[in-house]
Design a protein around this motif. Sequence first.
Motif, PDB file in Angstrom:
ATOM      1  N   PRO A   2      43.444 -42.833 -37.657  1.00  0.00           N
ATOM      2  CA  PRO A   2      44.427 -42.727 -38.738  1.00  0.00           C
ATOM      3  C   PRO A   2      45.298 -41.468 -38.654  1.00  0.00           C
ATOM      4  O   PRO A   2      46.505 -41.541 -38.915  1.00  0.00           O
ATOM      5  N   ALA A   3      44.705 -40.326 -38.292  1.00  0.00           N
ATOM      6  CA  ALA A   3      45.505 -39.099 -38.193  1.00  0.00           C
ATOM      7  C   ALA A   3      46.512 -39.193 -37.048  1.00  0.00           C
ATOM      8  O   ALA A   3      47.672 -38.776 -37.191  1.00  0.00           O
ATOM      9  N   LEU A   4      46.079 -39.707 -35.905  1.00  0.00           N
ATOM     10  CA  LEU A   4      47.001 -39.893 -34.782  1.00  0.00           C
ATOM     11  C   LEU A   4      48.111 -40.872 -35.159  1.00  0.00           C
ATOM     12  O   LEU A   4      49.288 -40.648 -34.862  1.00  0.00           O
ATOM     13  N   ARG A   5      47.722 -41.955 -35.806  1.00  0.00           N
ATOM     14  CA  ARG A   5      48.705 -42.969 -36.202  1.00  0.00           C
ATOM     15  C   ARG A   5      49.727 -42.401 -37.178  1.00  0.00           C
ATOM     16  O   ARG A   5      50.928 -42.632 -37.047  1.00  0.00           O
ATOM     17  N   ARG A   6      49.248 -41.665 -38.198  1.00  0.00           N
ATOM     18  CA  ARG A   6      50.166 -41.106 -39.191  1.00  0.00           C
ATOM     19  C   ARG A   6      51.204 -40.200 -38.541  1.00  0.00           C
ATOM     20  O   ARG A   6      52.406 -40.299 -38.813  1.00  0.00           O
ATOM     21  N   ALA A   7      50.726 -39.304 -37.672  1.00  0.00           N
ATOM     22  CA  ALA A   7      51.640 -38.368 -37.019  1.00  0.00           C
ATOM     23  C   ALA A   7      52.628 -39.092 -36.115  1.00  0.00           C
ATOM     24  O   ALA A   7      53.823 -38.785 -36.091  1.00  0.00           O
ATOM     25  N   PHE A   8      52.140 -40.098 -35.372  1.00  0.00           N
ATOM     26  CA  PHE A   8      53.010 -40.832 -34.454  1.00  0.00           C
ATOM     27  C   PHE A   8      54.036 -41.657 -35.226  1.00  0.00           C
ATOM     28  O   PHE A   8      55.218 -41.678 -34.873  1.00  0.00           O
ATOM     29  N   CYS A   9      53.603 -42.339 -36.273  1.00  0.00           N
ATOM     30  CA  CYS A   9      54.527 -43.175 -37.050  1.00  0.00           C
ATOM     31  C   CYS A   9      55.563 -42.331 -37.779  1.00  0.00           C
ATOM     32  O   CYS A   9      56.699 -42.777 -37.978  1.00  0.00           O
ATOM     33  N   ASP A  10      55.194 -41.116 -38.182  1.00  0.00           N
ATOM     34  CA  ASP A  10      56.177 -40.226 -38.793  1.00  0.00           C
ATOM     35  C   ASP A  10      57.230 -39.801 -37.771  1.00  0.00           C
ATOM     36  O   ASP A  10      58.407 -39.656 -38.102  1.00  0.00           O
ATOM     37  N   ALA A  11      56.787 -39.586 -36.525  1.00  0.00           N
ATOM     38  CA  ALA A  11      57.715 -39.162 -35.471  1.00  0.00           C
ATOM     39  C   ALA A  11      58.551 -40.317 -34.948  1.00  0.00           C
ATOM     40  O   ALA A  11      59.701 -40.119 -34.519  1.00  0.00           O
ATOM     41  N   TYR A  12      57.968 -41.531 -34.949  1.00  0.00           N
ATOM     42  CA  TYR A  12      58.662 -42.716 -34.414  1.00  0.00           C
ATOM     43  C   TYR A  12      58.586 -43.852 -35.434  1.00  0.00           C
ATOM     44  O   TYR A  12      57.857 -44.829 -35.251  1.00  0.00           O
ATOM     45  N   PRO A  13      59.335 -43.752 -36.533  1.00  0.00           N
ATOM     46  CA  PRO A  13      59.203 -44.741 -37.610  1.00  0.00           C
ATOM     47  C   PRO A  13      59.651 -46.145 -37.220  1.00  0.00           C
ATOM     48  O   PRO A  13      59.291 -47.114 -37.902  1.00  0.00           O
ATOM     49  N   GLU A  14      60.381 -46.278 -36.129  1.00  0.00           N
ATOM     50  CA  GLU A  14      60.846 -47.611 -35.721  1.00  0.00           C
ATOM     51  C   GLU A  14      59.779 -48.400 -34.963  1.00  0.00           C
ATOM     52  O   GLU A  14      59.937 -49.608 -34.735  1.00  0.00           O
TER      53      GLU A  14
END
Length: 200
Positions: A2-14
Amino acid sequence: MPALRRAFCDAYPEVEFAQFERDHAELLEGLRSGRFDVALSYDMDIPPDVAFQSLATLPPHAVLPEAHPLASRAGISVAELAGEPMILLDLPHSTGYFLSLFRERGLAPRIAERTRDMSVMRAMVANGFGYSIANIRPDSNLALDGGRLAFVPITDESRPIRIGILTMRGLNPPLVIERFAAFCDDLTQRGGVAGLRPPG
């Protein structure tokens, strides 16, 4: 994850991101069938057709009740734990690894209880039913019921577990997968993911 996903999705919202929880064998099957693009798992029994990119090295540590006589130690040996009741985190591959720490020294743990749930293990330890061994060291020293834990590095020379990214070997991954792997590596190297830091 979840932490990796949150950070990645914030950086690449598309990027569309779907997360699934499976055991190690099911992750491998999902990669081979193409249902999963990438997996996060340990470096245990990695088949030759799967590539492993290490993110963090996680040495074993003892999980003890905070009031345990050994809880204030800077380090502890497997021999010192062998006579104590053990709450074994009984998961595929992990069980063999934890037991090998004793077997390699001609010892056997005194298994009092088994559980497949990390939260149950932590709560049982916090309530004084025994110690456990783990490689993931959460930032919090509290069990879910508020009981307090201590984490003491195991001093014996043992193979640590590595956690990392699994992909199918020989395939050219899409750019988004390359970016995700590089992003995870950068974030963990900077200590930005709780639980992927060694004890201490």
